[in-house]
Design a protein around this motif. Sequence first.
Motif, PDB file in Angstrom:
ATOM      1  N   ARG A 181       4.255 -24.576  -5.424  1.00 24.86           N
ATOM      2  CA  ARG A 181       3.686 -23.671  -6.430  1.00 24.86           C
ATOM      3  C   ARG A 181       4.135 -22.234  -6.155  1.00 24.86           C
ATOM      4  NH1 ARG A 181      -2.438 -24.613  -8.122  1.00 24.86           N
ATOM      5  NH2 ARG A 181      -2.664 -26.889  -8.165  1.00 24.86           N
ATOM      6  N   TYR A 182       4.083 -21.825  -4.893  1.00 27.57           N
ATOM      7  CA  TYR A 182       4.399 -20.440  -4.552  1.00 27.57           C
ATOM      8  C   TYR A 182       5.873 -20.137  -4.769  1.00 27.57           C
ATOM      9  CZ  TYR A 182      -0.199 -20.814  -2.296  1.00 27.57           C
ATOM     10  OH  TYR A 182      -1.533 -21.024  -2.043  1.00 27.57           O
ATOM     11  N   CYS A 183       6.723 -21.131  -4.558  1.00 24.67           N
ATOM     12  CA  CYS A 183       8.146 -20.941  -4.867  1.00 24.67           C
ATOM     13  C   CYS A 183       8.333 -20.632  -6.350  1.00 24.67           C
ATOM     14  CB  CYS A 183       8.948 -22.175  -4.481  1.00 24.67           C
ATOM     15  SG  CYS A 183       9.112 -22.445  -2.700  1.00 24.67           S
ATOM     16  N   GLN A 184       7.558 -21.309  -7.197  1.00 23.84           N
ATOM     17  CA  GLN A 184       7.673 -21.058  -8.638  1.00 23.84           C
ATOM     18  C   GLN A 184       7.124 -19.683  -9.005  1.00 23.84           C
ATOM     19  OE1 GLN A 184       9.553 -23.451  -9.844  1.00 23.84           O
ATOM     20  NE2 GLN A 184       9.218 -24.471  -7.868  1.00 23.84           N
ATOM     21  N   HIS A 185       6.001 -19.283  -8.403  1.00 21.62           N
ATOM     22  CA  HIS A 185       5.506 -17.915  -8.614  1.00 21.62           C
ATOM     23  C   HIS A 185       6.590 -16.905  -8.274  1.00 21.62           C
ATOM     24  CE1 HIS A 185       1.064 -19.251  -7.785  1.00 21.62           C
ATOM     25  NE2 HIS A 185       1.364 -19.377  -9.054  1.00 21.62           N
ATOM     26  N   ALA A 436     -13.197  -9.078  -4.677  1.00 19.91           N
ATOM     27  CA  ALA A 436     -14.422  -8.366  -5.047  1.00 19.91           C
ATOM     28  C   ALA A 436     -14.257  -6.860  -4.941  1.00 19.91           C
ATOM     29  CB  ALA A 436     -15.579  -8.820  -4.169  1.00 19.91           C
ATOM     30  N   ASP A 437     -13.405  -6.402  -4.033  1.00 22.02           N
ATOM     31  CA  ASP A 437     -13.220  -4.971  -3.800  1.00 22.02           C
ATOM     32  C   ASP A 437     -12.246  -4.328  -4.776  1.00 22.02           C
ATOM     33  OD1 ASP A 437     -14.954  -5.135  -1.684  1.00 22.02           O
ATOM     34  OD2 ASP A 437     -13.400  -5.292  -0.160  1.00 22.02           O
ATOM     35  N   SER A 438     -11.671  -5.107  -5.664  1.00 21.60           N
ATOM     36  CA  SER A 438     -10.691  -4.613  -6.620  1.00 21.60           C
ATOM     37  C   SER A 438     -11.371  -3.937  -7.804  1.00 21.60           C
ATOM     38  CB  SER A 438      -9.847  -5.782  -7.129  1.00 21.60           C
ATOM     39  OG  SER A 438     -10.678  -6.727  -7.789  1.00 21.60           O
ATOM     40  N   CYS A 439     -10.562  -3.288  -8.636  1.00 21.36           N
ATOM     41  CA  CYS A 439     -11.067  -2.798  -9.919  1.00 21.36           C
ATOM     42  C   CYS A 439     -11.243  -3.953 -10.893  1.00 21.36           C
ATOM     43  CB  CYS A 439     -10.118  -1.762 -10.509  1.00 21.36           C
ATOM     44  SG  CYS A 439      -9.956  -0.262  -9.521  1.00 21.36           S
ATOM     45  N   PHE A 440     -10.298  -4.883 -10.837  1.00 24.36           N
ATOM     46  CA  PHE A 440     -10.453  -6.126 -11.597  1.00 24.36           C
ATOM     47  C   PHE A 440      -9.597  -7.211 -10.957  1.00 24.36           C
ATOM     48  CE2 PHE A 440      -6.931  -3.930 -13.696  1.00 24.36           C
ATOM     49  CZ  PHE A 440      -5.982  -4.929 -13.892  1.00 24.36           C
ATOM     50  N   ALA A 441     -10.053  -8.431 -11.138  1.00 26.47           N
ATOM     51  CA  ALA A 441      -9.312  -9.607 -10.687  1.00 26.47           C
ATOM     52  C   ALA A 441      -9.076 -10.486 -11.914  1.00 26.47           C
ATOM     53  CB  ALA A 441     -10.106 -10.366  -9.626  1.00 26.47           C
ATOM     54  N   LEU A 442      -8.142 -11.400 -11.804  1.00 28.56           N
ATOM     55  CA  LEU A 442      -7.890 -12.267 -12.943  1.00 28.56           C
ATOM     56  C   LEU A 442      -7.289 -13.587 -12.493  1.00 28.56           C
ATOM     57  CD1 LEU A 442      -4.534 -12.261 -13.798  1.00 28.56           C
ATOM     58  CD2 LEU A 442      -5.128  -9.868 -14.112  1.00 28.56           C
ATOM     59  N   GLY A 443      -7.519 -14.603 -13.305  1.00 26.10           N
ATOM     60  CA  GLY A 443      -6.848 -15.886 -13.175  1.00 26.10           C
ATOM     61  C   GLY A 443      -5.989 -16.104 -14.397  1.00 26.10           C
ATOM     62  N   MET A 444      -4.850 -16.764 -14.234  1.00 24.25           N
ATOM     63  CA  MET A 444      -3.905 -16.947 -15.334  1.00 24.25           C
ATOM     64  C   MET A 444      -4.021 -18.370 -15.869  1.00 24.25           C
ATOM     65  SD  MET A 444      -0.654 -14.819 -13.883  1.00 24.25           S
ATOM     66  CE  MET A 444      -0.916 -13.248 -13.000  1.00 24.25           C
ATOM     67  N   PHE A 462       4.487 -21.613 -14.210  1.00 22.56           N
ATOM     68  CA  PHE A 462       4.359 -20.777 -13.013  1.00 22.56           C
ATOM     69  C   PHE A 462       5.230 -19.538 -13.113  1.00 22.56           C
ATOM     70  CE2 PHE A 462       2.824 -24.805 -11.152  1.00 22.56           C
ATOM     71  CZ  PHE A 462       1.726 -24.346 -10.435  1.00 22.56           C
ATOM     72  N   TRP A 463       6.431 -19.691 -13.674  1.00 20.47           N
ATOM     73  CA  TRP A 463       7.315 -18.532 -13.819  1.00 20.47           C
ATOM     74  C   TRP A 463       6.665 -17.466 -14.703  1.00 20.47           C
ATOM     75  CZ3 TRP A 463      12.529 -21.421 -15.198  1.00 20.47           C
ATOM     76  CH2 TRP A 463      12.910 -22.202 -14.098  1.00 20.47           C
ATOM     77  N   GLU A 464       6.072 -17.909 -15.810  1.00 19.76           N
ATOM     78  CA  GLU A 464       5.413 -16.946 -16.701  1.00 19.76           C
ATOM     79  C   GLU A 464       4.282 -16.231 -15.974  1.00 19.76           C
ATOM     80  OE1 GLU A 464       3.254 -16.786 -21.099  1.00 19.76           O
ATOM     81  OE2 GLU A 464       4.552 -18.490 -20.590  1.00 19.76           O
ATOM     82  N   CYS A 465       3.555 -16.966 -15.126  1.00 19.09           N
ATOM     83  CA  CYS A 465       2.515 -16.328 -14.308  1.00 19.09           C
ATOM     84  C   CYS A 465       3.122 -15.281 -13.383  1.00 19.09           C
ATOM     85  CB  CYS A 465       1.779 -17.380 -13.487  1.00 19.09           C
ATOM     86  SG  CYS A 465       0.738 -18.516 -14.428  1.00 19.09           S
ATOM     87  N   GLY A 466       4.228 -15.618 -12.727  1.00 22.08           N
ATOM     88  CA  GLY A 466       4.876 -14.655 -11.848  1.00 22.08           C
ATOM     89  C   GLY A 466       5.365 -13.432 -12.590  1.00 22.08           C
ATOM     90  N   TYR A 509      -2.481 -19.024 -11.158  1.00 21.62           N
ATOM     91  CA  TYR A 509      -2.181 -17.868 -10.295  1.00 21.62           C
ATOM     92  C   TYR A 509      -3.320 -16.882 -10.452  1.00 21.62           C
ATOM     93  CZ  TYR A 509       1.088 -14.384  -8.145  1.00 21.62           C
ATOM     94  OH  TYR A 509       1.720 -13.486  -7.322  1.00 21.62           O
ATOM     95  N   HIS A 510      -3.666 -16.210  -9.368  1.00 17.55           N
ATOM     96  CA  HIS A 510      -4.696 -15.178  -9.423  1.00 17.55           C
ATOM     97  C   HIS A 510      -4.113 -13.845  -8.969  1.00 17.55           C
ATOM     98  CE1 HIS A 510      -8.659 -17.370 -10.156  1.00 17.55           C
ATOM     99  NE2 HIS A 510      -7.692 -18.233 -10.388  1.00 17.55           N
ATOM    100  N   PHE A 511      -4.763 -12.770  -9.397  1.00 17.70           N
ATOM    101  CA  PHE A 511      -4.192 -11.444  -9.178  1.00 17.70           C
ATOM    102  C   PHE A 511      -5.316 -10.416  -9.125  1.00 17.70           C
ATOM    103  CE2 PHE A 511      -0.890  -8.222  -9.671  1.00 17.70           C
ATOM    104  CZ  PHE A 511       0.211  -8.872  -9.141  1.00 17.70           C
ATOM    105  N   THR A 512      -5.066  -9.329  -8.408  1.00 18.46           N
ATOM    106  CA  THR A 512      -6.055  -8.263  -8.315  1.00 18.46           C
ATOM    107  C   THR A 512      -5.371  -6.905  -8.381  1.00 18.46           C
ATOM    108  OG1 THR A 512      -5.935  -8.300  -5.901  1.00 18.46           O
ATOM    109  CG2 THR A 512      -7.680  -9.587  -6.906  1.00 18.46           C
ATOM    110  N   VAL A 513      -6.103  -5.908  -8.890  1.00 18.59           N
ATOM    111  CA  VAL A 513      -5.639  -4.520  -8.952  1.00 18.59           C
ATOM    112  C   VAL A 513      -6.765  -3.629  -8.474  1.00 18.59           C
ATOM    113  CG1 VAL A 513      -4.896  -2.638 -10.471  1.00 18.59           C
ATOM    114  CG2 VAL A 513      -4.042  -4.953 -10.865  1.00 18.59           C
TER     115      VAL A 513
END
Length: 530
Positions: A181-185, A436-444, A462-466, A509-513
């Motif tokens: 999965r991570y290779c595709q990200h 939790a410490d981010s301004c926002f988190a998200l799942g794709m 996965f590529w689109e998520c990356g 994929y999950h992400f935080t800012v």
Amino acid sequence: MGRLSQALLEYHERSKHRVNSYAPGPRGLDWATQPDPFRVFHGTPRMALPPAADTLAARYNALRSGTLPPAQRYSLRTLAVLFELSLGLSAWKSYGAQRWALRCNPSSGNLHPTEGYLLCPTLPGLSGGVYHYLSRDHVLEHRAAVDDPRWTEAFSDGGVLVGLSSIHWREAWKYGMRAWRYCQHDCGHAIAAVSYAAAALGWQTRLVETAADDALAALLGLDRSEDFGAAEPEVPDVLLWIGNPDAQPEPERLWAALDKAHWRGYANQLSAGHESWPDIDSIHRATHKPRTREPTSPSPEPRLWSATPALDLSFAQIARQRRSATSFDGTTRITTAAFFTMMACLLVRRDTPPWNALLSPVAVHPALLVHRVDGLEPGLYVLVRDPGALPGLKQAMRPEWLWQRTGPDHLPLYLLLPYDLRAVAKLICCHQDIAADSCFALGMLANFEIALKQPWRYRHLFWECGMLGQALYLEAEAAGARATGIGCFFDDEMHAMLGIKDHAWQSLYHFTVGGAMVDQRLSASALHQE
């Protein structure tokens, strides 16, 4: 369900992290077999690339709004800029006696399974043929010299091809089964990084979506077992056309032109020992791509919105300063203007990086857990990147969600639930404070039925998520914040929170800012700093 779809679904379920059991992985890190982060083809002629990115005048804010500079000539110097600002080294870190490189394209665990290749005609300062990019030395290794008129004719309208491949072992050494999965990200991040860097040179990018994996392997020399020997294999991912979108060469035509090419070089072995992960081999086979037709149904274009980020940085600066945050301060807030600007850049415009690389319809939509955005109520939101997906998303989730349209008219952002979800975000992201410490988190959320119908498109999801992640990385930097991708999350906890009960939609994929804590390990930020 077909055999390949069943194998795909089995891998997807077996590679999920769960609250009571993580996906199968190594029992501990065997540092004696840590993979070399750089693939080298010994015995190849090398072409040194000048570190020329600082000569680039393009501003990030112009690129993100689709205003590309006049196209530069294809040459050794301009291709040096392309690779430097997409796959090149951006900084060094050190801790005690250890020292390691960072790159413009992010990677899970900084393990960098993605390799880059160049296919080009004869250009000023560069012979025609197939090259491997060695980021450690910022050089092109000339893998194949091609002396065939069909090769030259294929590039007669100008342009070059960039190939991407993956070395699964680099990720599997640390992450086991889930490494695929991570290779595709990482491939998705690299696609976006190439698209942005090409745009800074005035060039458009298109993913060559028709090409079969076998053709890619032959074009990149990855099927040449005699050149790899005991070295870890590379698998083909994608071919990117950099040039006039209407003048894209046929991969099969190029393949034929390689009949009498002279290949040089032998791949280095990255590890002294290996652990086998049969599930990775299984999903690789299940998602093998045949030759396909060009996609014909792109998503509707959103209305153009040209809000500017807080910082007006050159593209070269923002590409090289991009970092993955290791922790957030838990107090930084961003404005609604900054948040809406970031979200707008996740909408597809076909002339604008990184989305100019894709022809397929939008398939991934962020589900956002907003914590600290001034003027925006904390809670659960969804950005519906294709209006046609709205009915399916509503049907798949809890019936009690609000689906209240929020923000500027151009932005398809919906509030589902006003609530403080910091604890939920932390739980879903494998108990990591950074969510939790981010301004926002998200799942794709990906339209998983696409993969079940065409298994090779599992990779594309996965590529689109990356690509979404890479856009958020740069947007966060432009906003004076920082971002990080999160591959460790409890898949089905996210689905349960949203009310998703089947495989119609899956979070990939999950992400935080947020506001990053200063990383004291950063020791240098020059390309060839020693």
